[in-house]
Design a protein around this motif. Structure first.
Motif, PDB file in Angstrom:
ATOM      1  N   PRO A  99      19.221 -15.110 -12.828  1.00 51.49           N
ATOM      2  CA  PRO A  99      18.599 -15.883 -13.904  1.00 51.49           C
ATOM      3  C   PRO A  99      17.198 -16.367 -13.554  1.00 51.49           C
ATOM      4  CG  PRO A  99      20.292 -17.183 -12.778  1.00 51.49           C
ATOM      5  CD  PRO A  99      20.397 -15.794 -12.241  1.00 51.49           C
ATOM      6  N   VAL A 100      16.853 -16.377 -12.271  1.00 50.42           N
ATOM      7  CA  VAL A 100      15.512 -16.813 -11.870  1.00 50.42           C
ATOM      8  C   VAL A 100      14.455 -15.850 -12.398  1.00 50.42           C
ATOM      9  CG1 VAL A 100      14.018 -17.333  -9.904  1.00 50.42           C
ATOM     10  CG2 VAL A 100      16.452 -17.941  -9.819  1.00 50.42           C
ATOM     11  N   CYS A 101      14.719 -14.565 -12.241  1.00 48.44           N
ATOM     12  CA  CYS A 101      13.865 -13.526 -12.821  1.00 48.44           C
ATOM     13  C   CYS A 101      14.778 -12.365 -13.188  1.00 48.44           C
ATOM     14  CB  CYS A 101      12.780 -13.080 -11.834  1.00 48.44           C
ATOM     15  SG  CYS A 101      11.688 -11.790 -12.501  1.00 48.44           S
ATOM     16  N   PRO A 102      15.345 -12.366 -14.379  1.00 48.55           N
ATOM     17  CA  PRO A 102      16.260 -11.295 -14.769  1.00 48.55           C
ATOM     18  C   PRO A 102      15.592  -9.923 -14.690  1.00 48.55           C
ATOM     19  CG  PRO A 102      16.343 -13.117 -16.333  1.00 48.55           C
ATOM     20  CD  PRO A 102      15.177 -13.381 -15.423  1.00 48.55           C
ATOM     21  N   ASN A 103      16.408  -8.895 -14.452  1.00 45.37           N
ATOM     22  CA  ASN A 103      15.868  -7.541 -14.306  1.00 45.37           C
ATOM     23  C   ASN A 103      14.977  -7.141 -15.478  1.00 45.37           C
ATOM     24  OD1 ASN A 103      17.131  -7.136 -11.840  1.00 45.37           O
ATOM     25  ND2 ASN A 103      18.957  -6.233 -12.757  1.00 45.37           N
ATOM     26  N   ALA A 104      15.423  -7.454 -16.684  1.00 44.44           N
ATOM     27  CA  ALA A 104      14.632  -7.072 -17.861  1.00 44.44           C
ATOM     28  C   ALA A 104      13.277  -7.771 -17.856  1.00 44.44           C
ATOM     29  CB  ALA A 104      15.400  -7.408 -19.135  1.00 44.44           C
ATOM     30  N   SER A 105      13.261  -9.039 -17.448  1.00 43.24           N
ATOM     31  CA  SER A 105      11.995  -9.778 -17.385  1.00 43.24           C
ATOM     32  C   SER A 105      11.096  -9.215 -16.292  1.00 43.24           C
ATOM     33  CB  SER A 105      12.262 -11.258 -17.130  1.00 43.24           C
ATOM     34  OG  SER A 105      12.979 -11.836 -18.193  1.00 43.24           O
ATOM     35  N   PHE A 106      11.714  -8.885 -15.141  1.00 47.09           N
ATOM     36  CA  PHE A 106      10.919  -8.291 -14.059  1.00 47.09           C
ATOM     37  C   PHE A 106      10.299  -6.979 -14.509  1.00 47.09           C
ATOM     38  CE2 PHE A 106      10.423  -5.068 -10.860  1.00 47.09           C
ATOM     39  CZ  PHE A 106       9.571  -5.691  -9.967  1.00 47.09           C
ATOM     40  N   PHE A 135      18.155 -20.309  -4.584  1.00 46.41           N
ATOM     41  CA  PHE A 135      18.321 -20.773  -5.959  1.00 46.41           C
ATOM     42  C   PHE A 135      19.799 -20.651  -6.290  1.00 46.41           C
ATOM     43  CE2 PHE A 135      13.931 -19.358  -5.734  1.00 46.41           C
ATOM     44  CZ  PHE A 135      13.241 -20.319  -6.455  1.00 46.41           C
ATOM     45  N   ASP A 136      20.429 -21.774  -6.640  1.00 48.70           N
ATOM     46  CA  ASP A 136      21.870 -21.795  -6.921  1.00 48.70           C
ATOM     47  C   ASP A 136      22.669 -21.174  -5.776  1.00 48.70           C
ATOM     48  OD1 ASP A 136      21.492 -23.017  -9.416  1.00 48.70           O
ATOM     49  OD2 ASP A 136      21.158 -21.071 -10.376  1.00 48.70           O
ATOM     50  N   GLY A 157      19.443  -7.827  -3.860  1.00 48.78           N
ATOM     51  CA  GLY A 157      20.082  -6.850  -4.731  1.00 48.78           C
ATOM     52  C   GLY A 157      19.115  -6.291  -5.760  1.00 48.78           C
ATOM     53  N   GLN A 158      18.242  -7.130  -6.280  1.00 52.99           N
ATOM     54  CA  GLN A 158      17.240  -6.641  -7.228  1.00 52.99           C
ATOM     55  C   GLN A 158      16.226  -5.728  -6.540  1.00 52.99           C
ATOM     56  OE1 GLN A 158      16.437 -10.809  -8.689  1.00 52.99           O
ATOM     57  NE2 GLN A 158      16.411  -9.789 -10.690  1.00 52.99           N
ATOM     58  N   ILE A 159      15.852  -6.060  -5.309  1.00 55.99           N
ATOM     59  CA  ILE A 159      14.954  -5.187  -4.545  1.00 55.99           C
ATOM     60  C   ILE A 159      15.639  -3.860  -4.251  1.00 55.99           C
ATOM     61  CG2 ILE A 159      13.684  -4.937  -2.379  1.00 55.99           C
ATOM     62  CD1 ILE A 159      13.376  -8.021  -2.386  1.00 55.99           C
ATOM     63  N   HIS A 160      16.931  -3.910  -3.901  1.00 56.76           N
ATOM     64  CA  HIS A 160      17.685  -2.676  -3.667  1.00 56.76           C
ATOM     65  C   HIS A 160      17.678  -1.791  -4.917  1.00 56.76           C
ATOM     66  CE1 HIS A 160      20.305  -4.128  -0.030  1.00 56.76           C
ATOM     67  NE2 HIS A 160      19.020  -4.024   0.257  1.00 56.76           N
ATOM     68  N   ARG A 161      17.827  -2.394  -6.079  1.00 57.82           N
ATOM     69  CA  ARG A 161      17.791  -1.618  -7.327  1.00 57.82           C
ATOM     70  C   ARG A 161      16.478  -0.863  -7.451  1.00 57.82           C
ATOM     71  NH1 ARG A 161      15.913  -2.407 -12.896  1.00 57.82           N
ATOM     72  NH2 ARG A 161      14.788  -4.273 -12.226  1.00 57.82           N
ATOM     73  N   LEU A 162      15.386  -1.513  -7.085  1.00 55.81           N
ATOM     74  CA  LEU A 162      14.061  -0.914  -7.243  1.00 55.81           C
ATOM     75  C   LEU A 162      13.758   0.117  -6.172  1.00 55.81           C
ATOM     76  CD1 LEU A 162      12.274  -4.269  -8.056  1.00 55.81           C
ATOM     77  CD2 LEU A 162      12.745  -2.426  -9.685  1.00 55.81           C
ATOM     78  N   LEU A 163      14.430   0.031  -5.024  1.00 54.33           N
ATOM     79  CA  LEU A 163      14.203   1.008  -3.955  1.00 54.33           C
ATOM     80  C   LEU A 163      14.558   2.424  -4.388  1.00 54.33           C
ATOM     81  CD1 LEU A 163      15.302  -0.732  -0.627  1.00 54.33           C
ATOM     82  CD2 LEU A 163      13.182   0.546  -1.006  1.00 54.33           C
ATOM     83  N   GLY A 164      15.451   2.561  -5.334  1.00 53.53           N
ATOM     84  CA  GLY A 164      15.829   3.883  -5.808  1.00 53.53           C
ATOM     85  C   GLY A 164      14.835   4.502  -6.765  1.00 53.53           C
ATOM     86  N   ASP A 165      13.816   3.741  -7.186  1.00 52.04           N
ATOM     87  CA  ASP A 165      12.785   4.256  -8.091  1.00 52.04           C
ATOM     88  C   ASP A 165      11.594   4.756  -7.286  1.00 52.04           C
ATOM     89  OD1 ASP A 165      14.363   3.487 -10.222  1.00 52.04           O
ATOM     90  OD2 ASP A 165      13.343   1.560 -10.487  1.00 52.04           O
ATOM     91  N   ASP A 166      11.020   5.854  -7.702  1.00 49.04           N
ATOM     92  CA  ASP A 166       9.877   6.416  -6.986  1.00 49.04           C
ATOM     93  C   ASP A 166       8.696   5.447  -6.992  1.00 49.04           C
ATOM     94  OD1 ASP A 166      11.426   8.669  -6.706  1.00 49.04           O
ATOM     95  OD2 ASP A 166      10.245   9.933  -8.066  1.00 49.04           O
ATOM     96  N   ASN A 167       8.129   5.246  -5.801  1.00 48.37           N
ATOM     97  CA  ASN A 167       6.844   4.554  -5.634  1.00 48.37           C
ATOM     98  C   ASN A 167       6.758   3.195  -6.322  1.00 48.37           C
ATOM     99  OD1 ASN A 167       5.650   6.581  -4.025  1.00 48.37           O
ATOM    100  ND2 ASN A 167       5.184   7.798  -5.832  1.00 48.37           N
ATOM    101  N   VAL A 168       7.815   2.385  -6.162  1.00 45.68           N
ATOM    102  CA  VAL A 168       7.795   1.008  -6.675  1.00 45.68           C
ATOM    103  C   VAL A 168       7.739   0.016  -5.515  1.00 45.68           C
ATOM    104  CG1 VAL A 168       9.093  -0.753  -7.930  1.00 45.68           C
ATOM    105  CG2 VAL A 168       8.933   1.561  -8.855  1.00 45.68           C
ATOM    106  N   VAL A 169       8.652   0.131  -4.558  1.00 51.15           N
ATOM    107  CA  VAL A 169       8.711  -0.794  -3.422  1.00 51.15           C
ATOM    108  C   VAL A 169       7.845  -0.233  -2.296  1.00 51.15           C
ATOM    109  CG1 VAL A 169      10.204  -1.915  -1.736  1.00 51.15           C
ATOM    110  CG2 VAL A 169      11.020  -1.529  -4.077  1.00 51.15           C
ATOM    111  N   ASN A 170       6.841  -0.981  -1.870  1.00 55.15           N
ATOM    112  CA  ASN A 170       5.896  -0.407  -0.921  1.00 55.15           C
ATOM    113  C   ASN A 170       6.444  -0.392   0.510  1.00 55.15           C
ATOM    114  OD1 ASN A 170       5.406  -2.959   0.246  1.00 55.15           O
ATOM    115  ND2 ASN A 170       3.224  -2.963  -0.225  1.00 55.15           N
TER     116      ASN A 170
END
Length: 489
Positions: free
Chosen positions: A33-40, A120-121, A216-229
């Motif tokens: 809820p701090v930064c939901p995936n859709a908001s990110f 957070f929480d 967990g949110q960072i892990h989600r993004l690791l599977g996308d090409d060229n997002v997590v540096n």
């Protein structure tokens, strides 16, 4: 004990074990809820759209503040800071390499790669930055809270101060992770960065370029090409982690695929936790690595850049005579959101996309990773643990099979059902131009031989996490893959 997580293995440090549990709980939180995936996703897309910076190739003569020094031909900055492009000659008997010369980046300073974390929480979140680097394929990528060389944060460039740096220089900071780690040994000479994780409990000022995310949110993004540096991957790899419990994050569905995924998760969990047996104990691994460093002939000496044989310098690039390896180019950058809004600089540009892969398999019911003691020209200590395969395939295209990297064909020809991770991820965009690797985790079967040559050893994930707490064990590509591997649970 935190609910839903396994207890730490017997003999583990209490502090390290508690931290591992907290970070694993954060990794289990795939949304927040701090930064939901859709908001990110909206925020990150907006940054990429708004920050369409101009990065243009230019002739060396148009570089501002850079020049080829008359005495040795080295490409240097007028301030004496940042880095320089120099020549290096290497002599080694590793894999029959012999003697060669090459340009290499010389940056004799330790940078800071730092992630600020806060609960957070009751769940740890990481303060991540949408940061532009001139060499990134998509310009803006997800960076640590602080990513700065000494030249950056001491103001050699004359730009704005590094945001949030004070949290990492405060002598009373609460440091959770702190280790010196290498960068690309083929392109940097003895380069290291200080990888840090610092916890804060008080208020942190909001900033439009930063967002709080769970692991967990960072892990989600690791599977996308060229997002997590690259720098984020390096720091995340240094975070302790343990075996998660509960349902697998990505459900494979029904049938044989689900059964294979469940079996993989089981053997990975034992490998993460350290509860399963290892083919080699840590004493044996350290002895093997020491022997690998000692038995190899390895020497190097600096050369003037003008004296590097086998390379050609034109008005716009320094390139290998056979079109292999990489080129050195010059770029002009316009970037309104950086500490400096316009500048020019040299970058290294590899001639093709690389391959970096872990080959993994269960051994006695525990997942093991096949690691490679790889010699690289610029490493501080001859060799470090590298992925099973780490190469630019074009460099070996005309060589006989016995002289190509071991297991390259196993990786490139792996069936889809054997590939546990597959993403194209770029390397450090501040020094390299569109340098990316296809990062893979490939599972092989019981028929894949346990016995390997003298430069390879099977290790559990837990053993790799023990080693990455210290300097000069895992190279930067191996750290990236360790971060990626932990997303596959």
């Amino acid at each position: 004990m935190t609910a839903g997580l396994e207890t730490p293995p017997v003999g583990a440090s209490v502090g390290a074990s508690v931290l591992a549990l907290r970070l694993t709980e954060s990794a289990a939180a795939t949304d927040s809820p701090v930064c939901p995936n859709a908001s990110f996703d909206t925020w990150f897309a907006r940054h990429r759209e708004a920050n369409r910076f101009t990065v243009a190739r230019i002739p060396f003569a148009q570089l501002s503040g850079w020049s080829f020094r008359e005495s040795d031909g080295n490409l240097v900055h007028t301030s004496g800071g940042f880095f320089s492009v120099v020549g290096l000659e290497v002599n080694t008997d590793w894999q029959g390499r012999g003697t060669w010369a090459q340009p290499i980046l010389d940056q004799p300073e330790v940078g800071v790669l730092g992630i600020l974390v806060k609960e957070f929480d009751g769940v740890l979140h990481c303060l991540m930055q949408a940061k532009m680097e001139p060499g990134n394929p998509d310009t803006v990528q997800l960076s640590p809270t602080v990513q700065a060389t000494r030249s950056n944060y001491t103001g050699v460039h004359g730009g704005r101060r590094t945001t949030f740096l004070e949290y990492f220089t405060d002598p009373d900071r609460s440091t959770l992770v702190d280790s010196l780690q290498s960068e690309q040994g083929s392109w940097f000479l003895r380069k290291r960065n200080r990888n840090m994780v610092v916890e804060v409990t008080g208020e942190v000022p909001d900033h439009e370029n930063f967002r709080w995310l769970t692991l967990g949110q960072i892990h989600r993004l690791l599977g996308d090409d060229n997002v997590v540096n690259m720098d984020t991957r390096s720091v995340v790899a240094c975070m302790p982690f343990t075996a998660p419990a509960g349902p697998r994050r990505l459900d494979a569905g029904a049938g044989s695929g689900a059964a294979a995924a469940s079996r993989y998760r089981e053997v990975l969990g034992l490998s993460l936790s350290g509860r399963g047996g290892a083919l080699h104990d840590m004493e044996g691994i350290l002895g093997w690595l020491t022997e690998a460093k000692a038995r190899r002939e390895f020497s190097r000496r600096l050369l003037p850049l003008s004296g590097v044989y086998g390379w050609h310098r034109s008005d716009t690039e320094i390139s290998h005579a056979e079109g292999r390896h990489f080129t050195v180019v010059a770029v002009d950058v316009r970037a309104e959101t950086r500490e400096v809004t316009d500048w020019s600089q040299p970058l290294i540009a590899p001639v093709e996309q690389g391959v970096a892969a872990f080959v993994v398999r269960p051994i006695d019911g525990v997942l093991h990773v096949l690691m490679h003691a790889k010699v690289e020209a610029g490493l501080l200590d001859v060799c470090e643990l590298a992925p099973t395969v780490q190469c630019l395939p074009v460099n070996y295209a005309d060589l006989p099979p016995e002289r190509r990297p071991a297991h390259l064909e196993t990786v490139l020809r792996a069936p889809a059902e054997a590939v546990r991770f597959d993403a194209v991820l770029s390397e450090e965009g501040g020094r390299f131009h569109h340098a990316d690797n296809r990062y893979l985790v490939v599972e092989v079967g019981e028929d894949f031989p346990v016995e390997q040559g003298p430069d390879h050893r099977w290790m559990t994930v837990h053993q790799l996490m023990d080693l990455v707490r210290h300097s000069r064990y895992l190279n930067v590509q191996a750290r990236s893959l360790l971060a990626c591997l932990r997303t596959t649970w």
